[in-house]
Design a protein around this motif. Structure first.
Motif, PDB file in Angstrom:
ATOM      1  N   TYR A  48      57.259  16.816  42.483  1.00  0.00           N
ATOM      2  CA  TYR A  48      57.312  18.199  41.990  1.00  0.00           C
ATOM      3  C   TYR A  48      55.909  18.705  41.654  1.00  0.00           C
ATOM      4  CZ  TYR A  48      58.464  22.161  38.974  1.00  0.00           C
ATOM      5  OH  TYR A  48      58.530  23.417  38.410  1.00  0.00           O
ATOM      6  N   GLN A  49      55.190  17.941  40.846  1.00  0.00           N
ATOM      7  CA  GLN A  49      53.880  18.391  40.395  1.00  0.00           C
ATOM      8  C   GLN A  49      52.884  18.491  41.546  1.00  0.00           C
ATOM      9  OE1 GLN A  49      53.362  15.273  37.504  1.00  0.00           O
ATOM     10  NE2 GLN A  49      54.062  16.540  35.804  1.00  0.00           N
ATOM     11  N   LEU A  50      52.866  17.482  42.398  1.00  0.00           N
ATOM     12  CA  LEU A  50      51.888  17.468  43.482  1.00  0.00           C
ATOM     13  C   LEU A  50      52.126  18.582  44.481  1.00  0.00           C
ATOM     14  CD1 LEU A  50      51.201  14.783  42.157  1.00  0.00           C
ATOM     15  CD2 LEU A  50      51.088  13.747  44.432  1.00  0.00           C
ATOM     16  N   ALA A  51      53.384  18.783  44.869  1.00  0.00           N
ATOM     17  CA  ALA A  51      53.672  19.809  45.870  1.00  0.00           C
ATOM     18  C   ALA A  51      53.447  21.205  45.308  1.00  0.00           C
ATOM     19  CB  ALA A  51      55.100  19.652  46.372  1.00  0.00           C
ATOM     20  N   PHE A  52      53.843  21.411  44.057  1.00  0.00           N
ATOM     21  CA  PHE A  52      53.616  22.727  43.444  1.00  0.00           C
ATOM     22  C   PHE A  52      52.126  23.052  43.400  1.00  0.00           C
ATOM     23  CE2 PHE A  52      52.307  24.756  39.418  1.00  0.00           C
ATOM     24  CZ  PHE A  52      52.675  26.063  39.730  1.00  0.00           C
ATOM     25  N   ILE A  53      51.322  22.094  42.947  1.00  0.00           N
ATOM     26  CA  ILE A  53      49.890  22.347  42.846  1.00  0.00           C
ATOM     27  C   ILE A  53      49.280  22.561  44.231  1.00  0.00           C
ATOM     28  CG2 ILE A  53      47.678  21.290  42.211  1.00  0.00           C
ATOM     29  CD1 ILE A  53      49.161  19.971  39.854  1.00  0.00           C
ATOM     30  N   THR A  54      49.668  21.733  45.192  1.00  0.00           N
ATOM     31  CA  THR A  54      49.120  21.880  46.544  1.00  0.00           C
ATOM     32  C   THR A  54      49.419  23.264  47.128  1.00  0.00           C
ATOM     33  OG1 THR A  54      49.358  19.513  46.966  1.00  0.00           O
ATOM     34  CG2 THR A  54      49.149  20.944  48.884  1.00  0.00           C
ATOM     35  N   ALA A  55      50.647  23.730  46.939  1.00  0.00           N
ATOM     36  CA  ALA A  55      51.064  24.988  47.554  1.00  0.00           C
ATOM     37  C   ALA A  55      50.639  26.222  46.762  1.00  0.00           C
ATOM     38  CB  ALA A  55      52.582  24.995  47.736  1.00  0.00           C
ATOM     39  N   HIS A  56      50.623  26.132  45.442  1.00  0.00           N
ATOM     40  CA  HIS A  56      50.483  27.335  44.619  1.00  0.00           C
ATOM     41  C   HIS A  56      49.235  27.386  43.742  1.00  0.00           C
ATOM     42  CE1 HIS A  56      54.509  28.793  45.637  1.00  0.00           C
ATOM     43  NE2 HIS A  56      54.944  27.556  45.456  1.00  0.00           N
ATOM     44  N   PHE A  57      48.528  26.264  43.589  1.00  0.00           N
ATOM     45  CA  PHE A  57      47.383  26.257  42.686  1.00  0.00           C
ATOM     46  C   PHE A  57      46.291  27.244  43.089  1.00  0.00           C
ATOM     47  CE2 PHE A  57      43.870  23.718  40.471  1.00  0.00           C
ATOM     48  CZ  PHE A  57      44.202  24.209  39.227  1.00  0.00           C
ATOM     49  N   PRO A  58      45.902  27.323  44.376  1.00  0.00           N
ATOM     50  CA  PRO A  58      44.871  28.305  44.729  1.00  0.00           C
ATOM     51  C   PRO A  58      45.276  29.739  44.387  1.00  0.00           C
ATOM     52  CG  PRO A  58      45.117  26.695  46.477  1.00  0.00           C
ATOM     53  CD  PRO A  58      46.238  26.449  45.519  1.00  0.00           C
ATOM     54  N   ALA A  59      46.540  30.090  44.628  1.00  0.00           N
ATOM     55  CA  ALA A  59      47.007  31.441  44.288  1.00  0.00           C
ATOM     56  C   ALA A  59      47.003  31.651  42.780  1.00  0.00           C
ATOM     57  CB  ALA A  59      48.402  31.664  44.853  1.00  0.00           C
ATOM     58  N   PHE A  60      47.400  30.620  42.036  1.00  0.00           N
ATOM     59  CA  PHE A  60      47.389  30.717  40.573  1.00  0.00           C
ATOM     60  C   PHE A  60      45.975  30.944  40.057  1.00  0.00           C
ATOM     61  CE2 PHE A  60      46.704  28.464  36.529  1.00  0.00           C
ATOM     62  CZ  PHE A  60      47.558  29.178  35.702  1.00  0.00           C
ATOM     63  N   ILE A  61      45.003  30.209  40.606  1.00  0.00           N
ATOM     64  CA  ILE A  61      43.620  30.369  40.175  1.00  0.00           C
ATOM     65  C   ILE A  61      43.107  31.767  40.495  1.00  0.00           C
ATOM     66  CG2 ILE A  61      41.244  29.575  40.566  1.00  0.00           C
ATOM     67  CD1 ILE A  61      42.420  26.783  41.091  1.00  0.00           C
ATOM     68  N   ALA A  62      43.394  32.238  41.701  1.00  0.00           N
ATOM     69  CA  ALA A  62      42.934  33.568  42.101  1.00  0.00           C
ATOM     70  C   ALA A  62      43.481  34.643  41.176  1.00  0.00           C
ATOM     71  CB  ALA A  62      43.348  33.849  43.545  1.00  0.00           C
ATOM     72  N   GLU A  63      44.671  34.413  40.651  1.00  0.00           N
ATOM     73  CA  GLU A  63      45.330  35.412  39.810  1.00  0.00           C
ATOM     74  C   GLU A  63      44.988  35.275  38.338  1.00  0.00           C
ATOM     75  OE1 GLU A  63      49.793  35.451  38.564  1.00  0.00           O
ATOM     76  OE2 GLU A  63      49.624  36.599  40.416  1.00  0.00           O
ATOM     77  N   ALA A  64      44.928  34.049  37.833  1.00  0.00           N
ATOM     78  CA  ALA A  64      44.851  33.836  36.386  1.00  0.00           C
ATOM     79  C   ALA A  64      43.471  33.455  35.868  1.00  0.00           C
ATOM     80  CB  ALA A  64      45.851  32.746  35.986  1.00  0.00           C
ATOM     81  N   ALA A  67      39.797  20.497  46.907  1.00  0.00           N
ATOM     82  CA  ALA A  67      38.859  19.486  47.411  1.00  0.00           C
ATOM     83  C   ALA A  67      38.487  18.490  46.311  1.00  0.00           C
ATOM     84  CB  ALA A  67      37.603  20.165  47.950  1.00  0.00           C
ATOM     85  N   VAL A  68      38.264  18.984  45.103  1.00  0.00           N
ATOM     86  CA  VAL A  68      37.936  18.108  43.976  1.00  0.00           C
ATOM     87  C   VAL A  68      39.099  17.176  43.677  1.00  0.00           C
ATOM     88  CG1 VAL A  68      37.443  18.058  41.497  1.00  0.00           C
ATOM     89  CG2 VAL A  68      36.274  19.706  42.966  1.00  0.00           C
ATOM     90  N   ILE A  69      40.322  17.714  43.705  1.00  0.00           N
ATOM     91  CA  ILE A  69      41.518  16.884  43.509  1.00  0.00           C
ATOM     92  C   ILE A  69      41.552  15.769  44.544  1.00  0.00           C
ATOM     93  CG2 ILE A  69      44.032  16.869  43.748  1.00  0.00           C
ATOM     94  CD1 ILE A  69      44.043  19.612  42.379  1.00  0.00           C
ATOM     95  N   GLY A  70      41.261  16.108  45.792  1.00  0.00           N
ATOM     96  CA  GLY A  70      41.292  15.115  46.862  1.00  0.00           C
ATOM     97  C   GLY A  70      40.285  13.997  46.662  1.00  0.00           C
ATOM     98  N   VAL A  71      39.072  14.340  46.246  1.00  0.00           N
ATOM     99  CA  VAL A  71      38.034  13.328  46.033  1.00  0.00           C
ATOM    100  C   VAL A  71      38.428  12.381  44.912  1.00  0.00           C
ATOM    101  CG1 VAL A  71      35.667  12.952  45.257  1.00  0.00           C
ATOM    102  CG2 VAL A  71      36.154  14.731  46.949  1.00  0.00           C
ATOM    103  N   GLY A 117      43.408  15.066  39.707  1.00  0.00           N
ATOM    104  CA  GLY A 117      43.094  14.336  40.929  1.00  0.00           C
ATOM    105  C   GLY A 117      43.096  12.840  40.703  1.00  0.00           C
ATOM    106  N   ALA A 118      42.534  12.397  39.578  1.00  0.00           N
ATOM    107  CA  ALA A 118      42.497  10.967  39.276  1.00  0.00           C
ATOM    108  C   ALA A 118      43.899  10.404  39.077  1.00  0.00           C
ATOM    109  CB  ALA A 118      41.654  10.724  38.034  1.00  0.00           C
ATOM    110  N   LEU A 119      44.837  11.266  38.651  1.00  0.00           N
ATOM    111  CA  LEU A 119      46.219  10.837  38.418  1.00  0.00           C
ATOM    112  C   LEU A 119      47.137  11.171  39.588  1.00  0.00           C
ATOM    113  CD1 LEU A 119      46.410  12.256  34.777  1.00  0.00           C
ATOM    114  CD2 LEU A 119      46.163   9.840  35.395  1.00  0.00           C
ATOM    115  N   TRP A 120      46.627  11.780  40.611  1.00  0.00           N
ATOM    116  CA  TRP A 120      47.389  12.434  41.676  1.00  0.00           C
ATOM    117  C   TRP A 120      48.369  11.486  42.360  1.00  0.00           C
ATOM    118  CZ3 TRP A 120      47.759  17.473  42.606  1.00  0.00           C
ATOM    119  CH2 TRP A 120      48.176  17.934  43.851  1.00  0.00           C
ATOM    120  N   LEU A 121      47.859  10.525  43.105  1.00  0.00           N
ATOM    121  CA  LEU A 121      48.712   9.544  43.776  1.00  0.00           C
ATOM    122  C   LEU A 121      48.579   8.162  43.146  1.00  0.00           C
ATOM    123  CD1 LEU A 121      48.428  10.486  47.566  1.00  0.00           C
ATOM    124  CD2 LEU A 121      50.326  10.895  46.011  1.00  0.00           C
TER     125      LEU A 121
END
Length: 219
Positions: free
Chosen positions: A29-45, A72-76, A130-134
């Motif tokens: 839930y957390q990973l997919a939500f952030i992957t799909a919606h985090f950039p839009a959330f940042i742009a807005e909020a 990208a930071v999350i991925g690293v 990112g450190a807790l991601w997978l």
């Protein structure tokens, strides 16, 4: 010596297997939500990027670009966190490591949404999440192997991973659905915090002893 069908039926009747299954839901839930919606959330909020700051010197001048950088930071840091989790899983109790990871995710997400969103908080959140991601994946798969053995570990972990994918679907779908309904991501973030706390608590009920050892133990 048991066949696959017998092992799967026993696992599905084992509360520990069900706890692991249910606990993996929040990861998806957390990973997919952030992957799909985090950039839009940042742009807005998120507040505006400082025009003469460090980010601007890197060519990041808008919150839309900051959203891409955040992923990208999350991925690293995901690479580093997952490798570290695998090492720790050989040294410490896997169920308690999962409790700690899910609890930290819950605290990080709660702190992020309860404070004003700024480029600095976005970057800090991306590093920590990112450190807790997978980090849950090598520990969860290792826990399944530890309890049920390696012979059918692929099938049993695949069943557990189904919960992760259901959670992933819910994270992406609810993110869009609740945004359309309320005009913001506030509620879906709170759901994510709630399911993360649930996963931390439910893993406390996991019995880490190998299945054969538990069966041989006196009632």
């Amino acid at each position: 010596e048991e066949d696959l069908g017998q092992v799967v039926r026993k696992a599905l009747r084992d509360p520990t297997f069900i706890f692991i299954f249910l606990g993996f839901f929040s990861c998806g839930y957390q990973l997919a939500f952030i992957t799909a919606h985090f950039p839009a959330f940042i742009a807005e909020a998120c507040s505006a990027v400082e025009p003469h700051g460090i980010l601007a010197s890197m060519g990041i001048t808008s919150t839309s670009q900051l959203g891409a950088l955040a992923l990208a930071v999350i991925g690293v840091f995901n690479i580093l966190g997952t490798l570290l989790a695998g090492v720790l899983g050989d040294l410490y109790s896997r169920k308690y490591l999962l409790v700690v990871i899910y609890a930290l995710r819950t605290l990080v997400a709660a702190a992020f949404i309860l404070n004003p969103v700024s480029p600095a908080s976005v970057f800090l959140f991306s590093v920590l999440m990112g450190a807790l991601w997978l980090a849950t994946v090598p520990i969860t798969s290792g826990l399944v192997a530890q309890i049920y053995g390696l012979r059918y570990m692929g099938t049993l972990y695949g069943l557990v991973f189904l919960s992760h994918q259901i959670g992933g679907f819910m994270g992406v779908w609810l993110g869009g659905s609740l945004y359309d309904q309320y005009g913001n991501y506030s509620l879906v973030w709170r759901v994510g915090v709630g399911v993360g706390a649930f996963s931390a608590l439910i893993h406390l009920r996991v019995d880490e002893r190998p299945w054969a050892e538990r069966q041989a133990a006196p009632a």
